[in-house]
Enzyme design. Sequence first.
Site, PDB file in Angstrom:
ATOM      1  N   LYS A   1       0.856  -1.178   0.000  1.00  0.00           N
ATOM      2  CA  LYS A   1       0.000   0.000   0.000  1.00  0.00           C
ATOM      3  C   LYS A   1       0.893   1.228   0.000  1.00  0.00           C
ATOM      4  O   LYS A   1       1.795   1.353   0.835  1.00  0.00           O
ATOM      5  CB  LYS A   1      -0.925   0.021   1.224  1.00  0.00           C
ATOM      6  CG  LYS A   1      -1.824   1.261   1.237  1.00  0.00           C
ATOM      7  CD  LYS A   1      -3.007   1.119   2.193  1.00  0.00           C
ATOM      8  CE  LYS A   1      -2.643   1.371   3.617  1.00  0.00           C
ATOM      9  NZ  LYS A   1      -3.825   1.472   4.491  1.00  0.00           N
TER      10      LYS A   1
ATOM     11  N   GLN B   1     -13.413   8.149   9.933  1.00  0.00           N
ATOM     12  CA  GLN B   1     -13.306   6.982  10.797  1.00  0.00           C
ATOM     13  C   GLN B   1     -14.378   6.972  11.885  1.00  0.00           C
ATOM     14  O   GLN B   1     -14.824   5.909  12.309  1.00  0.00           O
ATOM     15  CB  GLN B   1     -11.908   6.906  11.415  1.00  0.00           C
ATOM     16  CG  GLN B   1     -10.868   6.285  10.503  1.00  0.00           C
ATOM     17  CD  GLN B   1     -11.222   4.864  10.101  1.00  0.00           C
ATOM     18  OE1 GLN B   1     -11.870   4.116  10.827  1.00  0.00           O
ATOM     19  NE2 GLN B   1     -10.811   4.479   8.905  1.00  0.00           N
TER      20      GLN B   1
ATOM     21  N   SER C   1      -7.294  13.152  15.181  1.00  0.00           N
ATOM     22  CA  SER C   1      -5.938  13.462  14.713  1.00  0.00           C
ATOM     23  C   SER C   1      -5.187  14.270  15.764  1.00  0.00           C
ATOM     24  O   SER C   1      -4.178  14.908  15.462  1.00  0.00           O
ATOM     25  CB  SER C   1      -6.003  14.247  13.402  1.00  0.00           C
ATOM     26  OG  SER C   1      -6.726  15.460  13.573  1.00  0.00           O
TER      27      SER C   1
END
Length: 323
Positions: free
Chosen positions: A66, A137, A200
């Site tokens: 990825k 999320q 975050s």
Amino acid sequence: MIVLGRNFVRTHLTHQDTIPLMRRAMMALSRGETIQPLRSILRMEAGRMFGVMPGALGPRGVFGAKLVSVFPGNAEQDLQSHQGGILLFEPEAGRPVALVHAGEVTAIRTAAASAAATDALARRGASRLAVLGCGEQGAAHIEAISKIRTLSEVTVWGRSFERTQAFARRMGERTGHAVEAVEQARDAVANADIVCTVTSSADPVLLGSWLAPGTHVNLVGSSYAGPVEVDHDLVANSRFFADHREGVLAQGAEFLAAREAGLIDDSHVVGEIGQVYAGSLTGRETPDQVTVYKSLGHVVQDLASAQHLYERALEEGVQASEF
């Protein structure tokens, strides 16, 4: 090579499919059946990152990598924070066979992995969910957790109360659950059985003293050494599980901060969640125990998802392009 974009991923990688995929992938990881070096992270300005995550689902399984950028400011432009692709190779001749939208896979598989961990570690009757963080999320975790527990209450918190209210309205309409927005993180988790931190934030948004006995916590937002979402108290006083022990000992920010403070050592990581799934490690020991699942996310999860999507594409006759 088949190219599978965001819409194909969203349609064909359901939480019902992905939760058992994550269980199998993490059991294989814990049994040493997969190949996965630590990810390489290139850090840039303003919290931006570029990650390279290679791996294989066993010595004779599919393999690939990825390549993903993480731009936290994208949310303000209604863009995914994770941008990139998963390149899947077949094991017979080593040909690249699929390029898969990494942002959408990451959103779905991360929440599905948390749901699988919650199913294994939370109390059977757990029904009250608190989510700290109102981004992609946050939404994915509400949807995924609802697949493994019947939710009686969903409470959400974010730094902007106005945005949190808007998020709660959207999620209520999308899921059919009564989703309540609150102004203080402490109020969000006060009565929760299950807590997901998906922010975050560089500094703790959740303190251990706020939690009721028996709470299960998924630590998801910090994916590298540095930002911490919870305080030392929560880490030190929990039964602490890693998605992958080697990864958490090197890059699990909350664990590393508590260890640096002298409160714990490496033995505090009880083990890996894949061991719990396999039945070789006890998960929750008592009803009042606080359990923690530290999620960093791993390429075996991405590869398992990409393989599932590739197989679905073949079944549906998606045409490959020359490469």
